[in-house]
Design an enzyme around this catalytic site. Structure first.
Site, PDB file in Angstrom:
ATOM      1  N   LYS A 184       0.836  -1.210   0.000  1.00 31.77           N
ATOM      2  CA  LYS A 184       0.000   0.000   0.000  1.00 31.77           C
ATOM      3  C   LYS A 184       0.869   1.258   0.000  1.00 31.77           C
ATOM      4  O   LYS A 184       0.645   2.172  -0.801  1.00 31.77           O
ATOM      5  CB  LYS A 184      -0.900   0.011   1.247  1.00 31.77           C
ATOM      6  CG  LYS A 184      -1.590   1.349   1.473  1.00 31.77           C
ATOM      7  CD  LYS A 184      -2.399   1.387   2.756  1.00 31.77           C
ATOM      8  CE  LYS A 184      -1.629   1.776   3.986  1.00 31.77           C
ATOM      9  NZ  LYS A 184      -1.490   3.214   4.258  1.00 31.77           N
ATOM     10  N   ASN A 185       1.839   1.317   0.902  1.00 32.96           N
ATOM     11  CA  ASN A 185       2.571   2.575   1.055  1.00 32.96           C
ATOM     12  C   ASN A 185       3.524   2.863  -0.114  1.00 32.96           C
ATOM     13  O   ASN A 185       3.975   3.992  -0.280  1.00 32.96           O
ATOM     14  CB  ASN A 185       3.286   2.618   2.412  1.00 32.96           C
ATOM     15  CG  ASN A 185       2.278   2.756   3.549  1.00 32.96           C
ATOM     16  OD1 ASN A 185       1.106   3.050   3.317  1.00 32.96           O
ATOM     17  ND2 ASN A 185       2.718   2.528   4.781  1.00 32.96           N
ATOM     18  N   CYS A 238      -5.369   8.094   8.660  1.00 32.52           N
ATOM     19  CA  CYS A 238      -5.619   7.594  10.019  1.00 32.52           C
ATOM     20  C   CYS A 238      -5.345   8.666  11.070  1.00 32.52           C
ATOM     21  O   CYS A 238      -4.379   9.422  10.948  1.00 32.52           O
ATOM     22  CB  CYS A 238      -4.715   6.403  10.299  1.00 32.52           C
ATOM     23  SG  CYS A 238      -5.184   4.919   9.409  1.00 32.52           S
ATOM     24  N   ARG A 291       0.495  14.574  12.833  1.00 29.27           N
ATOM     25  CA  ARG A 291       0.841  14.413  11.413  1.00 29.27           C
ATOM     26  C   ARG A 291       1.124  15.736  10.674  1.00 29.27           C
ATOM     27  O   ARG A 291       0.460  16.067   9.682  1.00 29.27           O
ATOM     28  CB  ARG A 291      -0.231  13.594  10.683  1.00 29.27           C
ATOM     29  CG  ARG A 291      -0.548  12.285  11.389  1.00 29.27           C
ATOM     30  CD  ARG A 291      -1.302  11.299  10.542  1.00 29.27           C
ATOM     31  NE  ARG A 291      -0.402  10.562   9.660  1.00 29.27           N
ATOM     32  CZ  ARG A 291      -0.765   9.489   8.965  1.00 29.27           C
ATOM     33  NH1 ARG A 291      -1.978   9.055   9.027  1.00 29.27           N
ATOM     34  NH2 ARG A 291       0.098   8.867   8.204  1.00 29.27           N
ATOM     35  N   ASP A 336       3.727   0.579  12.208  1.00 35.26           N
ATOM     36  CA  ASP A 336       2.496   0.049  11.615  1.00 35.26           C
ATOM     37  C   ASP A 336       2.154  -1.353  12.130  1.00 35.26           C
ATOM     38  O   ASP A 336       1.041  -1.827  11.903  1.00 35.26           O
ATOM     39  CB  ASP A 336       2.596   0.043  10.083  1.00 35.26           C
ATOM     40  CG  ASP A 336       2.673   1.458   9.527  1.00 35.26           C
ATOM     41  OD1 ASP A 336       2.382   2.407  10.279  1.00 35.26           O
ATOM     42  OD2 ASP A 336       3.047   1.613   8.349  1.00 35.26           O
ATOM     43  N   ARG A 384      -9.234   0.336   3.428  1.00 35.81           N
ATOM     44  CA  ARG A 384      -8.252   1.216   2.787  1.00 35.81           C
ATOM     45  C   ARG A 384      -6.934   0.500   2.550  1.00 35.81           C
ATOM     46  O   ARG A 384      -6.145   0.907   1.708  1.00 35.81           O
ATOM     47  CB  ARG A 384      -7.986   2.444   3.668  1.00 35.81           C
ATOM     48  CG  ARG A 384      -9.027   3.537   3.545  1.00 35.81           C
ATOM     49  CD  ARG A 384      -8.596   4.807   4.277  1.00 35.81           C
ATOM     50  NE  ARG A 384      -7.149   4.911   4.268  1.00 35.81           N
ATOM     51  CZ  ARG A 384      -6.382   5.100   5.346  1.00 35.81           C
ATOM     52  NH1 ARG A 384      -6.928   5.266   6.521  1.00 35.81           N
ATOM     53  NH2 ARG A 384      -5.074   5.155   5.243  1.00 35.81           N
TER      54      ARG A 384
HETATM   55  N1  EPU Z   1       6.688  14.381  10.772  1.00 35.25           N
HETATM   56  C1  EPU Z   1       6.925  15.706  11.035  1.00 35.25           C
HETATM   57  N2  EPU Z   1       6.900  16.593   9.986  1.00 35.25           N
HETATM   58  C2  EPU Z   1       6.682  16.201   8.703  1.00 35.25           C
HETATM   59  C3  EPU Z   1       6.440  14.838   8.449  1.00 35.25           C
HETATM   60  C4  EPU Z   1       6.449  13.942   9.498  1.00 35.25           C
HETATM   61  O1  EPU Z   1       7.129  16.104  12.181  1.00 35.25           O
HETATM   62  O2  EPU Z   1       6.690  17.052   7.810  1.00 35.25           O
HETATM   63  C5  EPU Z   1       6.718  13.404  11.891  1.00 35.25           C
HETATM   64  C6  EPU Z   1       5.374  12.727  12.116  1.00 35.25           C
HETATM   65  O3  EPU Z   1       4.567  13.476  12.982  1.00 35.25           O
HETATM   66  C7  EPU Z   1       5.814  11.397  12.702  1.00 35.25           C
HETATM   67  C8  EPU Z   1       7.147  11.096  12.012  1.00 35.25           C
HETATM   68  O4  EPU Z   1       7.599  12.351  11.515  1.00 35.25           O
HETATM   69  O5  EPU Z   1       6.041  11.538  14.081  1.00 35.25           O
HETATM   70  C9  EPU Z   1       7.077  10.096  10.883  1.00 35.25           C
HETATM   71  O6  EPU Z   1       6.088  10.495   9.927  1.00 35.25           O
HETATM   72  P1  EPU Z   1       6.180  10.087   8.377  1.00 35.25           P
HETATM   73  O7  EPU Z   1       6.208  11.335   7.573  1.00 35.25           O
HETATM   74  O8  EPU Z   1       7.264   9.088   8.184  1.00 35.25           O
HETATM   75  O9  EPU Z   1       4.756   9.406   8.163  1.00 35.25           O
HETATM   76  P2  EPU Z   1       3.856   9.446   6.875  1.00 35.25           P
HETATM   77  O10 EPU Z   1       4.716   9.542   5.666  1.00 35.25           O
HETATM   78  O11 EPU Z   1       2.756  10.409   7.038  1.00 35.25           O
HETATM   79  C10 EPU Z   1       3.958   6.875   6.420  1.00 35.25           C
HETATM   80  C11 EPU Z   1       2.956   5.770   6.278  1.00 35.25           C
HETATM   81  C12 EPU Z   1       2.384   5.425   7.652  1.00 35.25           C
HETATM   82  C13 EPU Z   1       3.527   5.050   8.592  1.00 35.25           C
HETATM   83  C14 EPU Z   1       4.580   6.176   8.638  1.00 35.25           C
HETATM   84  C15 EPU Z   1       5.789   5.832   9.476  1.00 35.25           C
HETATM   85  C16 EPU Z   1       2.010   6.228   4.111  1.00 35.25           C
HETATM   86  C17 EPU Z   1       0.838   6.682   3.316  1.00 35.25           C
HETATM   87  N3  EPU Z   1       1.870   6.225   5.423  1.00 35.25           N
HETATM   88  O12 EPU Z   1       3.231   7.989   6.926  1.00 35.25           O
HETATM   89  O13 EPU Z   1       1.583   4.290   7.442  1.00 35.25           O
HETATM   90  O14 EPU Z   1       3.028   4.850   9.896  1.00 35.25           O
HETATM   91  O15 EPU Z   1       5.012   6.474   7.299  1.00 35.25           O
HETATM   92  O16 EPU Z   1       6.407   4.679   9.004  1.00 35.25           O
HETATM   93  O17 EPU Z   1       3.020   5.842   3.560  1.00 35.25           O
HETATM   94  C18 EPU Z   1      -0.192   2.823   7.804  1.00 35.25           C
HETATM   95  O18 EPU Z   1       0.150   2.236   6.760  1.00 35.25           O
HETATM   96  O19 EPU Z   1      -1.022   2.363   8.619  1.00 35.25           O
HETATM   97  C19 EPU Z   1       0.401   4.127   8.104  1.00 35.25           C
HETATM   98  C20 EPU Z   1      -0.127   4.984   8.956  1.00 35.25           C
END
Ligand code: EPU
Length: 418
Positions: free
Chosen positions: A23-24, A117, A122, A305, A397
């Protein structure tokens, strides 16, 4: 009318299943296809709502998207708008990848704040910092992020937090920027490598994906390509934990075992047998697992995750286990649901202390987010009696064919309308 899952638990899972595309990865790769001046064919796509929503988003912008059975062709040559629809964007997190993709292709993008989620604050400040470093001007008006640049120029960007989303988004925007972009403290998840491979197949010059320094040399043009998505390590991990929780024996095919190293290591520490093959893992569990401590860390650490599924296994383990959630501060919402099933868990901030009990007991519960939903399914499979799970939109999803896959392993699980 609401759809629910009904599970009759206390049955060992046994047999073989095959894992779908990640998915990701898929949610980054579909928007990335916008960057090509030709047709991209994406294979091994999971059949999940997030993919369907992204297809709608692309079509809404004017792209021609076709395909079925895990394959999609995207012709972005017909795109008429660089603005993403508000209602569609709200349905998922990954709509923010349209920022990087549109900015890279058209030097302008308008994307509403994403949904997804509810697992923490975020923020997307690191994405924005990256776009600004490349020369884009960003403003937020009425919940819409507006990005614009006269020219994108390569830059050196250090991420203050390791972010999967920011790393991917900056890669998308930088592919066609003039000169060299360096992303330091980049995320190292296999999705990043998958997306870099797609971009390179389109003619980009991305090096270092999978390490914490990624270098992108801008190119003038990107062309169409064919790409097959890697297997979903979170789906695989979910079934590994489900097999362990039901004292089962399950062969999980179409995986890359090295992506699952941290999960396999934890399961072994709990006394569960994990056999690794070239593209499969076999989980064999006998009796109650031993309690362990788990801390979530960006890849290659134990993935956030799978923290919620793991908390189910710990709630029926022998002894007391401690989970420290270091990525998302709001990822313990499922604990109240697990407590309805008899789990003994105390949450203090980012730490959950779990006293293992012999058995969970079936109960009506809710999927508070995607992986919380997976956790409730595992709890239902392991529990005595009947568990009913509501709010299935989250599970839909991210998990392809969950009911069919589990049924083929001997689970008593069905979907009903109530
Ligand atoms: N963060 C910041 N600023 C940013 C971006 C992130 O402070 O600009 C912080 C977040 O608050 C968090 C950490 O950095 O504490 C990591 O966030 P990341 O950006 O890595 O998360 P994401 O890209 O929004 C993806 C996956 C998530 C998974 C996370 C961490 C997707 C669509 N989602 O989210 O997957 O938990 O990486 O590995 O790729 C899931 O599949 O259930 C899911 C939530």
């Amino acid at each position: 009318m609401e759809e629910k899952l009904v599970i009759r638990g206390n049955r060992k899972l046994a047999g073989e299943i095959s894992i779908s595309g990640a998915k990701n990865s898929a949610v980054g790769i579909i928007p990335a296809a916008i960057l090509a001046d030709g047709i991209c064919t994406i294979k091994n796509l999971p059949d999940i709502d997030d993919v369907r929503h992204l297809k709608e988003l692309l079509q809404h912008c004017g792209a021609k998207v076709h395909g079925a059975d895990g394959e999609m062709t995207v012709n972005s040559g017909t795109i008429k708008s660089h603005k993403v629809d508000f209602e569609l964007a709200k349905k998922m997190r990954a709509s923010y990848y349209f920022l990087g993709a549109f900015l890279g292709k058209f030097k302008k993008a308008e994307v509403p704040f994403p949904g997804g989620c509810d697992i923490g604050i975020r923020p997307i400040d690191q994405h924005i910092k990256g776009f600004e470093a490349l020369g884009a001007k960003i403003k937020v008006e009425h919940g819409i992020i507006k990005a614009k640049a006269t020219e994108l120029v390569g830059a050196s960007i250090y991420l203050d937090v390791v972010s999967v989303g920011a790393t991917i988004n900056i890669m998308l925007a930088a592919c066609k920027a003039r000169g060299l972009t360096t992303i330091e403290n980049a995320a190292k998840e296999p999705y990043i490598v998958d997306i870099a491979n797609l971009l390179n197949a389109m003619g980009a010059n991305v090096k270092g994906a999978g390490t914490d320094v990624i270098k992108i040399k801008g190119v003038e043009q990107l062309h169409g390509c064919e790409h097959s998505i890697i297997p979903d390590m979170m789906e695989a991990g979910t079934y590994m934990i489900a097999a362990a929780a039901t004292h089962g024996d399950v062969l999980i095919r179409n995986v890359i075992p090295t992506h699952l190293e941290s999960v396999s290591a934890k399961l072994r520490e709990m006394g569960i047998e994990v056999l690794e093959y070239e593209d499969a893992v076999n989980i064999k569990a006998n009796g109650r697992p031993k309690a362990v401590n788990v801390k979530t860390i960006p890849y290659p650490g134990f993935p956030t995750d799978l923290q919620q599924p793991m908390s189910v296994l710990l709630s029926i383990a022998d002894g007391t286990g401690i989970i420290t959630e270091s990525i998302w501060e709001g990822r313990f919402k499922h604990v109240d649901e697990l407590k309805r099933m008899g789990a003994k868990i105390k949450v203090e901030g980012r730490v959950a202390i779990i006293d293992g009990i012999n058995r969970l007991s079936g109960s009506p519960v809710t999927a508070t987010d995607l992986r919380a939903g997976a956790a409730m399914v595992i709890a239902g499979l392991a529990a005595d009696g009947e568990t009913t799970i509501g709010n299935l939109k989250h599970i839909d999803r991210g998990y392809e064919g969950l009911v069919d896959k589990l049924s083929s392993l001997g689970a008593e699980i069905r979907r009903i309308e109530e």
